[in-house]
Design a protein around this motif. Sequence first.
Motif, short mmCIF file in Angstrom:
data_model
loop_
_atom_site.label_atom_id
_atom_site.label_comp_id
_atom_site.label_asym_id
_atom_site.label_seq_id
_atom_site.Cartn_x
_atom_site.Cartn_y
_atom_site.Cartn_z
N PRO A 123 30.96 -3.31 -34.03
CA PRO A 123 29.77 -2.45 -33.98
C PRO A 123 30.04 -1.10 -34.62
O PRO A 123 31.10 -0.52 -34.40
N SER A 124 29.08 -0.61 -35.36
CA SER A 124 29.31 0.60 -36.14
C SER A 124 28.92 1.86 -35.39
O SER A 124 29.53 2.90 -35.59
N GLN A 125 27.93 1.79 -34.54
CA GLN A 125 27.43 3.02 -33.92
C GLN A 125 27.12 2.82 -32.46
O GLN A 125 26.81 1.72 -32.02
N MET A 126 27.15 3.95 -31.72
CA MET A 126 26.81 3.88 -30.31
C MET A 126 25.57 4.72 -30.03
O MET A 126 25.43 5.81 -30.57
N PHE A 127 24.68 4.18 -29.23
CA PHE A 127 23.45 4.87 -28.86
C PHE A 127 23.34 4.90 -27.35
O PHE A 127 23.68 3.92 -26.69
N GLN A 128 22.87 6.03 -26.82
CA GLN A 128 22.76 6.15 -25.37
C GLN A 128 21.30 6.37 -24.98
O GLN A 128 20.60 7.16 -25.61
N PHE A 129 20.87 5.65 -23.97
CA PHE A 129 19.48 5.74 -23.53
C PHE A 129 19.40 5.81 -22.01
O PHE A 129 20.18 5.17 -21.31
N LYS A 130 18.43 6.55 -21.54
CA LYS A 130 18.14 6.57 -20.11
C LYS A 130 17.14 5.46 -19.78
O LYS A 130 16.09 5.35 -20.42
N LEU A 131 17.51 4.64 -18.80
CA LEU A 131 16.65 3.53 -18.36
C LEU A 131 16.39 3.67 -16.87
O LEU A 131 17.34 3.88 -16.10
N VAL A 132 15.15 3.56 -16.48
CA VAL A 132 14.81 3.69 -15.05
C VAL A 132 14.26 2.37 -14.52
O VAL A 132 13.48 1.69 -15.17
N LEU A 133 14.73 2.00 -13.33
CA LEU A 133 14.24 0.81 -12.64
C LEU A 133 13.11 1.22 -11.71
O LEU A 133 13.26 2.16 -10.94
N LEU A 134 11.98 0.53 -11.79
CA LEU A 134 10.86 0.83 -10.91
C LEU A 134 10.34 -0.46 -10.30
O LEU A 134 10.53 -1.54 -10.85
N GLY A 135 9.65 -0.34 -9.19
CA GLY A 135 9.08 -1.51 -8.51
C GLY A 135 9.11 -1.31 -7.02
O GLY A 135 9.82 -0.44 -6.52
N GLU A 136 8.32 -2.14 -6.34
CA GLU A 136 8.22 -2.06 -4.88
C GLU A 136 9.59 -2.23 -4.22
O GLU A 136 10.48 -2.87 -4.79
N ALA A 137 9.72 -1.71 -3.02
CA ALA A 137 10.96 -1.88 -2.25
C ALA A 137 11.23 -3.36 -2.02
O ALA A 137 10.31 -4.15 -1.81
N ALA A 138 12.49 -3.74 -2.10
CA ALA A 138 12.99 -5.09 -1.77
C ALA A 138 12.71 -6.16 -2.82
O ALA A 138 12.96 -7.34 -2.58
#
Length: 170
Positions: free
Chosen positions: A1-16
């Motif tokens: 792989p030539s390059q690295m990219f960083q991203f913020k990812l958020v998990l959402l959804g009802e409890a459980a």
Amino acid sequence: PSQMFQFKLVLLGEAAVGKSSLVLRFVKGHYYEHQESTIGAAFLTQSVTVDNAIVKFEIWDTAGQERYHSLAPMYYRGAQASIIVYDITNPESFERAKTWVRELQRQASPNIVIALAGNKADLENQRKVEYEEGAKYADENGLIFLETSAKSSQNVTDVFSEVARKLPKS
Ligand code: GDP
Ligand code: MG
């Protein structure tokens, strides 16, 4: 792989619905039958390689604060990606997922990449949300869609890889 990219990812959804379980399966390869809901924001990182690039995710798990909706914007602020999770045995959680989609499409970063994950796919005999319902909704709203199981690990890496593939790399 030539390059690295960083991203913020958020998990959402009802409890459980299995948000924390999906993250732990993806990051650590483990599954816990009785996953404790953690207090405060859980933050983990994991990378995937797609299209000759390393995509490093900073993953934010809402960690029990699903109930306090007013806190949500602080989680998804600045997120370039989100996985919105429902439980295929729980139709209410599917409705809740749709309200998250609408909220992100209105309030989050305009180019946010959203995946919809119908989790607990191992519980086929208790299914109440058909695959086609999830797929159709996702298609109409421009979302990635996969049914996942943190328990069996079905499609867990795949959902993150699909998101990684769709994120801008330049
Ligand atoms: P969260 O509140 O959305 O973070 O959900 P958790 O990850 O804490 O999971 C809630 C419960 O569902 C726990 O008892 C998990 O073991 C269970 N669970 C999570 N993912 C799956 C799955 O894919 N299949 C099954 N059968 N149970 C799951
Ligand atoms: Mg959790």
